[in-house]
Design a protein around this motif. Structure first.
Motif, PDB file in Angstrom:
ATOM      1  N   THR A 236     -12.092   4.384  -0.314  1.00 20.31           N
ATOM      2  CA  THR A 236     -13.483   4.158  -0.689  1.00 20.31           C
ATOM      3  C   THR A 236     -13.675   4.339  -2.196  1.00 20.31           C
ATOM      4  OG1 THR A 236     -14.147   5.024   1.461  1.00 20.31           O
ATOM      5  CG2 THR A 236     -15.867   4.818  -0.200  1.00 20.31           C
ATOM      6  N   ASP A 237     -14.496   3.489  -2.762  1.00 21.71           N
ATOM      7  CA  ASP A 237     -14.900   3.637  -4.157  1.00 21.71           C
ATOM      8  C   ASP A 237     -15.871   4.807  -4.257  1.00 21.71           C
ATOM      9  OD1 ASP A 237     -15.241   2.707  -6.977  1.00 21.71           O
ATOM     10  OD2 ASP A 237     -17.289   2.357  -6.272  1.00 21.71           O
TER      11      ASP A 237
ATOM     12  N   LEU B 214     -18.338   1.700  -1.365  1.00 19.56           N
ATOM     13  CA  LEU B 214     -17.729   0.514  -0.773  1.00 19.56           C
ATOM     14  C   LEU B 214     -16.215   0.675  -0.683  1.00 19.56           C
ATOM     15  CD1 LEU B 214     -19.662  -2.355  -2.612  1.00 19.56           C
ATOM     16  CD2 LEU B 214     -20.199  -1.297  -0.412  1.00 19.56           C
ATOM     17  N   THR B 215     -15.591  -0.243   0.051  1.00 19.95           N
ATOM     18  CA  THR B 215     -14.128  -0.290   0.101  1.00 19.95           C
ATOM     19  C   THR B 215     -13.574  -0.508  -1.303  1.00 19.95           C
ATOM     20  OG1 THR B 215     -14.216  -1.195   2.331  1.00 19.95           O
ATOM     21  CG2 THR B 215     -12.163  -1.476   1.131  1.00 19.95           C
ATOM     22  N   ASN B 216     -12.461   0.175  -1.631  1.00 16.67           N
ATOM     23  CA  ASN B 216     -11.920   0.046  -2.985  1.00 16.67           C
ATOM     24  C   ASN B 216     -10.882  -1.070  -3.065  1.00 16.67           C
ATOM     25  OD1 ASN B 216      -9.617   1.076  -1.816  1.00 16.67           O
ATOM     26  ND2 ASN B 216      -9.841   3.120  -2.689  1.00 16.67           N
ATOM     27  N   ARG B 217     -10.365  -1.285  -4.244  1.00 17.56           N
ATOM     28  CA  ARG B 217      -9.447  -2.408  -4.491  1.00 17.56           C
ATOM     29  C   ARG B 217      -8.135  -2.267  -3.716  1.00 17.56           C
ATOM     30  NH1 ARG B 217      -7.876  -4.914 -10.418  1.00 17.56           N
ATOM     31  NH2 ARG B 217      -6.259  -6.340  -9.706  1.00 17.56           N
TER      32      ARG B 217
ATOM     33  N   THR C  94      -7.599  -0.882  -0.793  1.00 22.86           N
ATOM     34  CA  THR C  94      -7.819  -1.286   0.598  1.00 22.86           C
ATOM     35  C   THR C  94      -8.035  -2.790   0.698  1.00 22.86           C
ATOM     36  OG1 THR C  94      -8.851   0.864   0.960  1.00 22.86           O
ATOM     37  CG2 THR C  94      -9.182  -0.815   2.657  1.00 22.86           C
ATOM     38  N   LEU C  95      -8.753  -3.362  -0.281  1.00 23.32           N
ATOM     39  CA  LEU C  95      -8.957  -4.821  -0.304  1.00 23.32           C
ATOM     40  C   LEU C  95      -7.626  -5.555  -0.309  1.00 23.32           C
ATOM     41  CD1 LEU C  95     -10.569  -7.470  -0.847  1.00 23.32           C
ATOM     42  CD2 LEU C  95     -10.458  -6.887  -3.270  1.00 23.32           C
TER      43      LEU C  95
ATOM     44  N   CYS D  48     -17.174  -5.384   2.364  1.00 22.50           N
ATOM     45  CA  CYS D  48     -17.657  -5.358   0.979  1.00 22.50           C
ATOM     46  C   CYS D  48     -16.769  -4.411   0.166  1.00 22.50           C
ATOM     47  CB  CYS D  48     -19.105  -4.883   0.922  1.00 22.50           C
ATOM     48  SG  CYS D  48     -20.245  -5.881   1.918  1.00 22.50           S
ATOM     49  N   CYS D  49     -16.323  -4.878  -0.988  1.00 18.75           N
ATOM     50  CA  CYS D  49     -15.403  -4.107  -1.810  1.00 18.75           C
ATOM     51  C   CYS D  49     -15.880  -4.105  -3.259  1.00 18.75           C
ATOM     52  CB  CYS D  49     -13.986  -4.691  -1.765  1.00 18.75           C
ATOM     53  SG  CYS D  49     -13.407  -5.085  -0.106  1.00 18.75           S
ATOM     54  N   ARG D  50     -15.611  -2.999  -3.910  1.00 21.35           N
ATOM     55  CA  ARG D  50     -15.759  -2.988  -5.369  1.00 21.35           C
ATOM     56  C   ARG D  50     -14.385  -3.254  -5.953  1.00 21.35           C
ATOM     57  NH1 ARG D  50     -17.287   1.929  -9.527  1.00 21.35           N
ATOM     58  NH2 ARG D  50     -17.430   0.604 -11.416  1.00 21.35           N
TER      59      ARG D  50
END
Length: 515
Positions: free
Chosen positions: A376-377, A382-385, A387-388, A445-447
């Motif tokens: 997590t960011d 949001l989901t972080n990079r 995890t993306l 959704c990701c940052r």
């Protein structure tokens, strides 16, 4: 008492009774589970291989029988027409043309039907747009059919228009038995006809299985990859067997080096062959899923049995531990009244259970916190990079279609410069909330970094992604921002696999984000 204490062996590693009993039971259960898994793996592997091979062979045999029946029906139709024209050899050209049109429209067997006389001239042809009556034949295949003066089926050949064609013909005779040419029908293997309707929709199914058809020379006539049509695969051992009229099933490595479970059967009427393949990797995937299910279902009984063994070991060892403590104290010369040992039966088990439960809860809580922090960011939630990229890697390796919406806050540097970085962080959190409110529950959704955000839309089309992107844009623009002016974003869309077909074993996430 002191002498007894001094005579005890020293320097040797001793194992407690509880540990010994627990270890023996644990090893026994682990060995039993391991043997069960190995036996189940081998048994199910053989069963899956046998079932897949038998199913592919059965499918190939049914398909070849269907194709064989079709060709017999086509030949019967041509024979009937040839007999009719032979009995009515004085029919006018118009009547012959009507007969050909009737045969072509009623049966849907052939893409075109023709009557060629003994001099090599087209007498009639349907549809009439192909050639005019009275024109000489030009194709070597047509000439070969004419010269054969018997029932004939050609090898697939490519016409000047690029079509892959098969010609079937039946001889024509007059009332005196003299040869007067032939009536023939053509099949355009890539166009609409009864053969293509049945076998042309050749896709790789969910299990990874597919079929292909070869002619007498090993040339591909039907294949799930259209670009391979016409390719020579005669070097394949299964193709060689089916063209020799053999049928069966076996493990084979195809011309591309892929191990397959193949079932094959010949089409006796025309000498073709049908091969049904299943990648061996798909079978292993099914096998691994099955083993994981077995482990999942046996894990709970195993844990319960192990817990019961530990409890029983502690229960049995409890009095001995108390007695050992007592003897030890006595051996040191400490005057101690002998306690009631019955009160010690559950002391160690209770302490151990409480300690393990407490430790496990703390460890699980810490693990959950670390996992959540790693995925997590910290600013936006949001989901972080990282995890993306893991999700992209998984989806692209599984060939799962999805769309990606990339958005960037407009003039974010100006916001930081004008309002300060703390306000800029509030803008980032605001945008994150608006994005989360604008998507579905299944969307991710990701940052991605800085003022960049990414939304993953699984199983979505380009149109769906466009609608979602516009909804995000308008929601952010119309929302009340933490600053005294609206916040706007710029968005981009990419879809997999249509926009970013990745080569095999390519780094999926990086390749997609570059597109």
């Amino acid at each position: 008492m002191s002498k007894l204490h001094n005579d005890l062996p020293t320097g040797k590693k001793q194992i407690s009774l509880a540990t010994l009993l627990t270890g023996l039971v644990s090893v026994s259960v682990l060995l039993t589970l391991t043997i069960l898994l190995i036996a189940s793996y081998q048994s199910n592997k053989q069963s899956l291989f046998t079932t897949t091979l038998a199913l592919n062979y059965s499918t190939a045999e049914k398909m070849s029988q269907t194709m064989d029946s079709l060709f017999k029906s086509m030949r019967s139709s041509l024979q009937y027409t040839a007999a009719y024209l032979s009995e009515n050899c004085h029919m006018s050209e118009t009547e012959v043309q009507k007969q050909l049109d009737l045969l072509r429209h009623n049966s849907s067997y052939f893409n075109s039907i023709m009557v060629v006389d003994q001099d090599g001239m087209f007498r009639s042809i349907a549809p009439a747009s192909i050639a005019a009556a009275g024109q000489p034949i030009a194709s070597p295949v047509t000439r070969e059919a004419l010269d054969s003066q018997k029932s004939y089926i050609s090898k697939p050949f490519t016409s000047p228009t690029g079509r892959l064609i098969v010609l079937m013909s039946e001889p024509l005779y007059d009332e005196n038995g003299d040869y007067r040419g032939f009536v023939g029908g053509t099949l355009y293997l890539g166009d609409n006809n009864v053969l293509n309707m049945i076998f042309g929709k050749n896709d790789i199914d969910e299990s990874g299985s597919y079929f292909y058809v070869v002619d007498t020379t090993g040339q591909l006539l039907f294949h799930p990859i259209p670009g391979r049509l016409g390719e020579d695969v005669g070097a394949n051992s299964v193709v060689q067997k089916v063209l020799r009229g053999q049928s069966g099933h076996e493990l084979v490595v195809n011309t591309l080096g892929v191990p397959l479970l193949a079932g094959y059967s010949p089409v006796t009427e025309v000498g073709w062959g049908v091969i049904v393949n299943s990648p061996i990797s798909v079978v292993y995937e099914q096998l691994h899923r099955l083993i994981r299910s077995i482990v999942l279902y046996t894990l709970a009984p195993f844990v319960l049995l192990l817990a019961a063994a530990i409890w029983l070991a502690r229960k049995l060892a409890g009095p001995f531990v108390s007695l050992a403590d007592l003897v030890n104290r006595l051996g040191r010369g400490v005057r101690t009244p002998i306690p009631d040992l019955t009160g010690h039966w559950n002391r160690e088990a209770d302490l151990l259970a409480r300690a393990v439960a407490s430790t496990f809860q703390d460890l699980q809580k810490q693990t959950d916190q670390l996992t959540h922090a790693a995925m997590t960011d910290a600013l936006t939630g949001l989901t972080n990079r990282r995890t993306l990229e893991a999700i992209l890697q998984q989806w692209t390796s599984e060939q799962c279609p999805f769309c990606l919406v990339l958005l960037d806050i407009d003039r974010f540097k100006t916001i930081n410069d004008s309002y300060g970085h703390q306000t800029g962080d509030e803008v980032l959190k605001h945008v994150a909330r608006m994005v989360g409110q604008s998507v579905r529950n299944v969307d991710i959704c990701c940052r991605f970094g800085g003022e960049e955000f990414v939304v993953l839309l699984p199983h979505s089309s380009l149109t769906d992604a466009g609608i979602c992107a516009e909804r995000i844009r308008t929601t952010i623009e119309q929302s009340k921002a933490p600053i005294d002016r609206p916040v706007t974003v710029s968005l981009g869309i990419s879809c997999f696999p249509s926009h970013a077909p990745l080569p095999r074993h390519a780094p999926a996430a990086q390749g997609l984000l570059r597109c």
